[in-house]
Write a protein that holds these residues in place. Sequence first.
Motif, PDB file in Angstrom:
ATOM      1  N   GLY A  67       0.836  -1.203   0.000  1.00  0.00           N
ATOM      2  CA  GLY A  67       0.000   0.000   0.000  1.00  0.00           C
ATOM      3  C   GLY A  67       0.862   1.240   0.000  1.00  0.00           C
ATOM      4  N   THR A  68       0.722   2.067   1.014  1.00  0.00           N
ATOM      5  CA  THR A  68       1.555   3.262   1.141  1.00  0.00           C
ATOM      6  C   THR A  68       2.319   3.213   2.453  1.00  0.00           C
ATOM      7  OG1 THR A  68      -0.218   4.526   2.207  1.00  0.00           O
ATOM      8  CG2 THR A  68      -0.072   4.651  -0.184  1.00  0.00           C
ATOM      9  N   VAL A  69       3.521   3.740   2.436  1.00  0.00           N
ATOM     10  CA  VAL A  69       4.334   3.762   3.647  1.00  0.00           C
ATOM     11  C   VAL A  69       5.331   4.908   3.540  1.00  0.00           C
ATOM     12  CG1 VAL A  69       6.160   2.221   2.790  1.00  0.00           C
ATOM     13  CG2 VAL A  69       5.647   2.273   5.237  1.00  0.00           C
ATOM     14  N   GLY A  70       5.722   5.466   4.688  1.00  0.00           N
ATOM     15  CA  GLY A  70       6.736   6.508   4.705  1.00  0.00           C
ATOM     16  C   GLY A  70       8.129   5.901   4.593  1.00  0.00           C
ATOM     17  N   VAL A  71       8.966   6.506   3.769  1.00  0.00           N
ATOM     18  CA  VAL A  71      10.346   6.032   3.562  1.00  0.00           C
ATOM     19  C   VAL A  71      11.266   7.250   3.565  1.00  0.00           C
ATOM     20  CG1 VAL A  71      11.914   4.804   1.997  1.00  0.00           C
ATOM     21  CG2 VAL A  71       9.499   4.120   2.129  1.00  0.00           C
ATOM     22  N   THR A  72      12.420   7.136   4.159  1.00  0.00           N
ATOM     23  CA  THR A  72      13.367   8.246   4.104  1.00  0.00           C
ATOM     24  C   THR A  72      13.738   8.536   2.656  1.00  0.00           C
ATOM     25  OG1 THR A  72      15.195   6.686   4.523  1.00  0.00           O
ATOM     26  CG2 THR A  72      14.362   7.951   6.411  1.00  0.00           C
ATOM     27  N   THR A  73      13.946   9.802   2.337  1.00  0.00           N
ATOM     28  CA  THR A  73      14.326  10.193   0.987  1.00  0.00           C
ATOM     29  C   THR A  73      15.703   9.628   0.636  1.00  0.00           C
ATOM     30  OG1 THR A  73      15.401  12.215   1.762  1.00  0.00           O
ATOM     31  CG2 THR A  73      13.050  12.360   1.212  1.00  0.00           C
ATOM     32  N   ARG A  74      16.048   9.688  -0.633  1.00  0.00           N
ATOM     33  CA  ARG A  74      17.380   9.231  -1.049  1.00  0.00           C
ATOM     34  C   ARG A  74      18.463   9.953  -0.257  1.00  0.00           C
ATOM     35  NH1 ARG A  74      14.641   9.999  -5.781  1.00  0.00           N
ATOM     36  NH2 ARG A  74      15.554  12.079  -5.995  1.00  0.00           N
ATOM     37  N   GLU A  75      18.315  11.271  -0.126  1.00  0.00           N
ATOM     38  CA  GLU A  75      19.351  12.074   0.539  1.00  0.00           C
ATOM     39  C   GLU A  75      19.439  11.737   2.023  1.00  0.00           C
ATOM     40  OE1 GLU A  75      17.976  13.613  -3.171  1.00  0.00           O
ATOM     41  OE2 GLU A  75      16.804  13.379  -1.305  1.00  0.00           O
ATOM     42  N   GLN A  76      18.286  11.590   2.672  1.00  0.00           N
ATOM     43  CA  GLN A  76      18.284  11.219   4.087  1.00  0.00           C
ATOM     44  C   GLN A  76      18.860   9.825   4.284  1.00  0.00           C
ATOM     45  OE1 GLN A  76      16.832  13.114   7.016  1.00  0.00           O
ATOM     46  NE2 GLN A  76      18.319  11.647   7.813  1.00  0.00           N
ATOM     47  N   THR A  77      18.501   8.923   3.365  1.00  0.00           N
ATOM     48  CA  THR A  77      18.999   7.552   3.460  1.00  0.00           C
ATOM     49  C   THR A  77      20.514   7.516   3.347  1.00  0.00           C
ATOM     50  OG1 THR A  77      16.925   6.712   2.505  1.00  0.00           O
ATOM     51  CG2 THR A  77      18.830   5.245   2.461  1.00  0.00           C
ATOM     52  N   LEU A  78      21.075   8.289   2.421  1.00  0.00           N
ATOM     53  CA  LEU A  78      22.529   8.323   2.274  1.00  0.00           C
ATOM     54  C   LEU A  78      23.196   8.828   3.546  1.00  0.00           C
ATOM     55  CD1 LEU A  78      24.609   9.379  -0.776  1.00  0.00           C
ATOM     56  CD2 LEU A  78      25.132  10.382   1.439  1.00  0.00           C
ATOM     57  N   VAL A  79      22.680   9.907   4.111  1.00  0.00           N
ATOM     58  CA  VAL A  79      23.261  10.436   5.351  1.00  0.00           C
ATOM     59  C   VAL A  79      23.117   9.413   6.474  1.00  0.00           C
ATOM     60  CG1 VAL A  79      23.081  12.231   7.121  1.00  0.00           C
ATOM     61  CG2 VAL A  79      22.913  12.847   4.700  1.00  0.00           C
ATOM     62  N   ASP A  80      21.963   8.768   6.572  1.00  0.00           N
ATOM     63  CA  ASP A  80      21.757   7.744   7.601  1.00  0.00           C
ATOM     64  C   ASP A  80      22.771   6.618   7.468  1.00  0.00           C
ATOM     65  OD1 ASP A  80      19.573   9.090   8.620  1.00  0.00           O
ATOM     66  OD2 ASP A  80      18.074   7.791   7.672  1.00  0.00           O
ATOM     67  N   CYS A  81      22.962   6.145   6.229  1.00  0.00           N
ATOM     68  CA  CYS A  81      23.857   5.009   5.993  1.00  0.00           C
ATOM     69  C   CYS A  81      25.304   5.341   6.328  1.00  0.00           C
ATOM     70  CB  CYS A  81      23.746   4.547   4.546  1.00  0.00           C
ATOM     71  SG  CYS A  81      22.159   3.786   4.136  1.00  0.00           S
ATOM     72  N   LEU A  82      25.720   6.572   6.019  1.00  0.00           N
ATOM     73  CA  LEU A  82      27.101   6.959   6.300  1.00  0.00           C
ATOM     74  C   LEU A  82      27.289   7.375   7.762  1.00  0.00           C
ATOM     75  CD1 LEU A  82      28.053   8.897   3.047  1.00  0.00           C
ATOM     76  CD2 LEU A  82      28.481   6.504   3.654  1.00  0.00           C
ATOM     77  N   THR A  83      26.200   7.710   8.435  1.00  0.00           N
ATOM     78  CA  THR A  83      26.282   8.006   9.862  1.00  0.00           C
ATOM     79  C   THR A  83      26.365   6.717  10.673  1.00  0.00           C
ATOM     80  OG1 THR A  83      24.975  10.028   9.566  1.00  0.00           O
ATOM     81  CG2 THR A  83      25.165   9.185  11.803  1.00  0.00           C
ATOM     82  N   TYR A  84      25.547   5.735  10.297  1.00  0.00           N
ATOM     83  CA  TYR A  84      25.490   4.457  11.016  1.00  0.00           C
ATOM     84  C   TYR A  84      25.643   3.294  10.039  1.00  0.00           C
ATOM     85  CZ  TYR A  84      23.265   7.420  14.586  1.00  0.00           C
ATOM     86  OH  TYR A  84      22.970   8.410  15.501  1.00  0.00           O
ATOM     87  N   PRO A  85      26.824   3.100   9.463  1.00  0.00           N
ATOM     88  CA  PRO A  85      26.974   2.003   8.496  1.00  0.00           C
ATOM     89  C   PRO A  85      26.674   0.632   9.089  1.00  0.00           C
ATOM     90  CG  PRO A  85      29.107   3.005   9.042  1.00  0.00           C
ATOM     91  CD  PRO A  85      28.054   3.902   9.589  1.00  0.00           C
TER      92      PRO A  85
END
Length: 251
Positions: free
Chosen positions: A132-150
């Motif tokens: 259905g529909t769900v909230g997902v972090t944006t590409r930019e937020q996801t990149l920052v998240d991944c590099l903050t907490y690999p």
Amino acid sequence: MKFKDYIASHQAFTTEDIYAITSREAAHTQLQRAVKSGEVERVRRGIYVSKTGRFTGEAPDPFLVARTVDPEAVISYHSALVAHGVAHNVGFECSFRSAKVRSPFEYGGVRYVPYNLDDNPQAQTMRSKSYGTVGVTTREQTLVDCLTYPGRVGGVEEAVRSCSAFPYLDVDALLEILGSAPAAVVARTGWLLEAKQADWGVASEKLLSLEARLGSGPSKLDPRSRENEDWSPRWKLYLPETEEEILSWTP
């Protein structure tokens, strides 16, 4: 709508959903019978999935389960990479930010891991037939998240490989998300933006603005690495493998 019809047409639901179609007493009785017969499975307290009708033998999409547990959940970290279609490896966790769910739980071979929603991440709504529909972090937020907490995405190699697969980024939005991020996160992001400069159309002045925020350094691309195989002088960044090897993760 009758209970049997409801569970035949709704794959994941809450006890509150059942209360809306019948009395609480009847709901408890019917749920108990359905669980006992195998027509319904309990995910965790108050959350169920249907195993009858067209849902017989069909596992629910993890994002549907997360959304049912918390309608305001924001799919994050490695699960956001999956949602955006860039995850390098298959994962068996569903990570999401939530102001409601505090403890991890498991269902159907998937571990559901909640994180705090306090940081107000940049998110978007995504749609799919499976959830259905769900909230997902944006590409930019996801990149920052991944590099903050690999570590939350399976390690730095998975973070770099997956984020490098984004077809494009809004660099201005990315820099805004970085805000007052620690120098280590700025260094990791700057290094990756430079590696993908041509593909993502990153202006040189954007890199210079990040470079000015590094302080005295040094930082690590992989915060868990005990050994440093190489060094990026521009980003004052220790690398866990040779730079040539790590650049091969960013095709």
